[in-house]
Design a protein around this motif. Sequence first.
Motif, mmCIF file in Angstrom:
data_model
loop_
_atom_site.group_PDB
_atom_site.id
_atom_site.type_symbol
_atom_site.label_atom_id
_atom_site.label_comp_id
_atom_site.label_asym_id
_atom_site.label_seq_id
_atom_site.Cartn_x
_atom_site.Cartn_y
_atom_site.Cartn_z
ATOM 1 N N ARG A 252 0.832 -1.203 0.000
ATOM 2 C CA ARG A 252 0.000 0.000 0.000
ATOM 3 C C ARG A 252 0.866 1.253 0.000
ATOM 4 O O ARG A 252 0.587 2.227 -0.728
ATOM 5 N N GLU A 253 1.926 1.245 0.809
ATOM 6 C CA GLU A 253 2.810 2.414 0.879
ATOM 7 C C GLU A 253 3.552 2.628 -0.433
ATOM 8 O O GLU A 253 3.696 3.773 -0.909
ATOM 9 N N ILE A 254 4.019 1.542 -1.033
ATOM 10 C CA ILE A 254 4.726 1.628 -2.315
ATOM 11 C C ILE A 254 3.816 2.224 -3.385
ATOM 12 O O ILE A 254 4.210 3.107 -4.156
ATOM 13 N N ILE A 255 2.583 1.728 -3.436
ATOM 14 C CA ILE A 255 1.636 2.197 -4.455
ATOM 15 C C ILE A 255 1.291 3.666 -4.244
ATOM 16 O O ILE A 255 1.256 4.464 -5.191
ATOM 17 N N ALA A 256 1.043 4.042 -2.980
ATOM 18 C CA ALA A 256 0.757 5.451 -2.700
ATOM 19 C C ALA A 256 1.941 6.333 -3.064
ATOM 20 O O ALA A 256 1.779 7.451 -3.569
ATOM 21 N N GLY A 257 3.153 5.819 -2.827
ATOM 22 C CA GLY A 257 4.359 6.587 -3.116
ATOM 23 C C GLY A 257 4.623 6.807 -4.587
ATOM 24 O O GLY A 257 5.414 7.686 -4.956
ATOM 25 N N LEU A 258 3.972 6.028 -5.458
ATOM 26 C CA LEU A 258 4.153 6.221 -6.889
ATOM 27 C C LEU A 258 3.534 7.532 -7.364
ATOM 28 O O LEU A 258 3.933 8.072 -8.399
ATOM 29 N N GLY A 259 2.559 8.034 -6.612
ATOM 30 C CA GLY A 259 1.979 9.340 -6.912
ATOM 31 C C GLY A 259 1.285 9.423 -8.254
ATOM 32 O O GLY A 259 1.199 10.511 -8.842
ATOM 33 N N SER A 260 0.771 8.310 -8.750
ATOM 34 C CA SER A 260 0.126 8.329 -10.056
ATOM 35 C C SER A 260 -1.284 8.896 -9.958
ATOM 36 O O SER A 260 -2.081 8.452 -9.125
ATOM 37 N N PRO A 261 -1.642 9.856 -10.823
ATOM 38 C CA PRO A 261 -3.017 10.378 -10.811
ATOM 39 C C PRO A 261 -4.041 9.355 -11.266
ATOM 40 O O PRO A 261 -5.239 9.545 -11.062
ATOM 41 N N LEU A 262 -3.586 8.260 -11.852
ATOM 42 C CA LEU A 262 -4.491 7.213 -12.306
ATOM 43 C C LEU A 262 -5.027 6.379 -11.152
ATOM 44 O O LEU A 262 -6.109 5.796 -11.242
ATOM 45 N N ILE A 263 -4.285 6.325 -10.044
ATOM 46 C CA ILE A 263 -4.637 5.439 -8.924
ATOM 47 C C ILE A 263 -5.625 6.124 -7.990
ATOM 48 O O ILE A 263 -5.402 7.253 -7.532
ATOM 49 N N ASP A 264 -6.701 5.391 -7.686
ATOM 50 C CA ASP A 264 -7.776 5.913 -6.846
ATOM 51 C C ASP A 264 -7.828 5.227 -5.491
ATOM 52 O O ASP A 264 -8.836 5.299 -4.793
ATOM 53 N N GLY A 265 -6.753 4.546 -5.090
ATOM 54 C CA GLY A 265 -6.720 3.883 -3.800
ATOM 55 C C GLY A 265 -6.483 2.395 -3.932
ATOM 56 O O GLY A 265 -6.392 1.856 -5.038
ATOM 57 N N VAL A 266 -6.391 1.744 -2.774
ATOM 58 C CA VAL A 266 -6.119 0.309 -2.724
ATOM 59 C C VAL A 266 -7.131 -0.343 -1.792
ATOM 60 O O VAL A 266 -7.340 0.114 -0.663
ATOM 61 N N ARG A 267 -7.777 -1.409 -2.270
ATOM 62 C CA ARG A 267 -8.745 -2.169 -1.478
ATOM 63 C C ARG A 267 -8.155 -3.523 -1.112
ATOM 64 O O ARG A 267 -7.175 -3.976 -1.700
ATOM 65 N N ILE B 25 5.552 -15.646 0.399
ATOM 66 C CA ILE B 25 6.972 -15.541 0.750
ATOM 67 C C ILE B 25 7.578 -14.218 0.316
ATOM 68 O O ILE B 25 8.758 -13.967 0.547
ATOM 69 N N VAL B 26 6.796 -13.337 -0.298
ATOM 70 C CA VAL B 26 7.327 -12.091 -0.851
ATOM 71 C C VAL B 26 8.064 -11.287 0.230
ATOM 72 O O VAL B 26 7.659 -11.252 1.395
ATOM 73 N N GLY B 27 9.176 -10.661 -0.167
ATOM 74 C CA GLY B 27 9.994 -9.903 0.781
ATOM 75 C C GLY B 27 10.303 -8.502 0.288
ATOM 76 O O GLY B 27 9.760 -8.027 -0.712
ATOM 77 N N ASP B 28 11.214 -7.847 0.991
ATOM 78 C CA ASP B 28 11.555 -6.457 0.684
ATOM 79 C C ASP B 28 12.017 -6.277 -0.760
ATOM 80 O O ASP B 28 11.605 -5.339 -1.444
ATOM 81 N N ALA B 29 12.889 -7.157 -1.218
ATOM 82 C CA ALA B 29 13.461 -7.002 -2.557
ATOM 83 C C ALA B 29 12.382 -7.090 -3.629
ATOM 84 O O ALA B 29 12.366 -6.288 -4.580
ATOM 85 N N GLU B 30 11.473 -8.044 -3.490
ATOM 86 C CA GLU B 30 10.429 -8.215 -4.490
ATOM 87 C C GLU B 30 9.440 -7.047 -4.470
ATOM 88 O O GLU B 30 8.958 -6.604 -5.515
ATOM 89 N N ILE B 31 9.149 -6.532 -3.278
ATOM 90 C CA ILE B 31 8.221 -5.405 -3.193
ATOM 91 C C ILE B 31 8.841 -4.159 -3.800
ATOM 92 O O ILE B 31 8.172 -3.388 -4.511
ATOM 93 N N ALA B 32 10.119 -3.948 -3.566
ATOM 94 C CA ALA B 32 10.801 -2.811 -4.191
ATOM 95 C C ALA B 32 10.810 -2.953 -5.712
ATOM 96 O O ALA B 32 10.583 -1.980 -6.446
ATOM 97 N N GLU B 33 11.051 -4.170 -6.185
ATOM 98 C CA GLU B 33 11.068 -4.404 -7.631
ATOM 99 C C GLU B 33 9.669 -4.238 -8.218
ATOM 100 O O GLU B 33 9.518 -3.729 -9.342
ATOM 101 N N PHE B 34 8.647 -4.640 -7.479
ATOM 102 C CA PHE B 34 7.276 -4.395 -7.925
ATOM 103 C C PHE B 34 7.051 -2.908 -8.140
ATOM 104 O O PHE B 34 6.481 -2.495 -9.160
ATOM 105 N N GLY B 35 7.476 -2.099 -7.172
ATOM 106 C CA GLY B 35 7.286 -0.659 -7.292
ATOM 107 C C GLY B 35 7.930 -0.099 -8.551
ATOM 108 O O GLY B 35 7.355 0.739 -9.249
#
Length: 399
Positions: free
Chosen positions: A320-335, A379-389
């Motif tokens: 959620r934090e990664i997605i919010a941090g992207l700052g995209s005007p297309l994103i309307d939140g996370v459910r 099993i997802v970890g820090d590295a994969e979440i950063a790469e997702f972002g």
Amino acid sequence: MSTPSTTTATWPDRYAASMMGTFAPPLALLVRGEGCYAWDDEGTEYLDFLAGIAVNSLGHAHPDLVATVTEQMSTLAHVSNYFASEPQLDLAERLQRLAGAGAEGRVYFCNSGTEANEAAFKLARLNVVGGTRPRILTLVDSFHGRTMGALALTGKPAMQAPFDPMPGGVEHIDSTIEALEAAVDDTVSAFVLEPIKGEAGVLPLPDGYLRRARELCTQHGVLLILDEIQTGVARTGEWFAFQHEGVQPDAVTLAKGLGGGLPIGALVTFGAASALFQRGQHGSTFGGNPLVTAAANTVLAVIERDDLVANAARRGEQLREIIAGLGSPLIDGVRGRGLLLGVALHEPVARELAASALAAGLIVNAPNDSTIRLAPPLIVGDAEIAEFGRRFGQALATL
């Protein structure tokens, strides 16, 4: 290991020439996986944040799961339900414990989520205590599977239309407490619902909904049956989504993440509901065989050992934090909850965004036109979440 084809046709041509047209054309030909990553036949690497639609709980080729399946296949793979096996009994007892079903709880094994919901449908038909109960309630825009009984439970008329008439007695109500209170009475045998409607775009229920459903179902002798095929097995940061709400259902259906990639489903019953099925009223040739139950035992054991329930909760917040941090005007939140999340979009471009993500080496999907679904391995970890972002941000930038 499959034998390589000697034909000169491309794999899309071979697919079109041999497979029924029940699915859209495949996006790639995947040949290998490891952890949270997969590779196609051309060597392209993908970060897998769909996990086979919440199936690959331990990611790809987890060594513990590989070892279990190899060992079990070399000893006893299938025996039919004329016989019991240790893996089957171990898994049933483990599910009793994890679900909080206790000594009165019972487990039925099958091969998929839709089969688990078929069993739940039949369980509902058996709940006739107190008089005639012709009605089964489910939710509008729900999804419970594609076999006829499960499709009847599914609240998507467009899916049902080609196969009408559906098995009777099912009513679909809006996902509001007011609609629930108006619908539940002594003529209802069961209320079947998803704690989070995954195929509808990862839509949670209103606050207090499950607790009110439990109260009304208890008051009127209605079975509360929770479809946790997508939300179960630690996906939401608890073993089962109902545990977030402090309620106990009368039955819960499971599949997807339970087998870690092998096909298995289960119906777990609680209390008096455990006595409804009688000998000969239901069955499955392959259900609960030693191979798939051994695999499921290992999946659950690794989740417990590595505290992946807590990991799902923690990594969901990170996402959620990664997605919010992207700052995209297309994103309307996370459910959603834990590692079952829906990224809501301001515009109906989810399918285009999923395609751009794939081009960036990221596997996600669009359950509808305005939602991206995320369901990475537990099993997802820090590295994969950063790469997702990084990869998701790259995909967003193309729209």
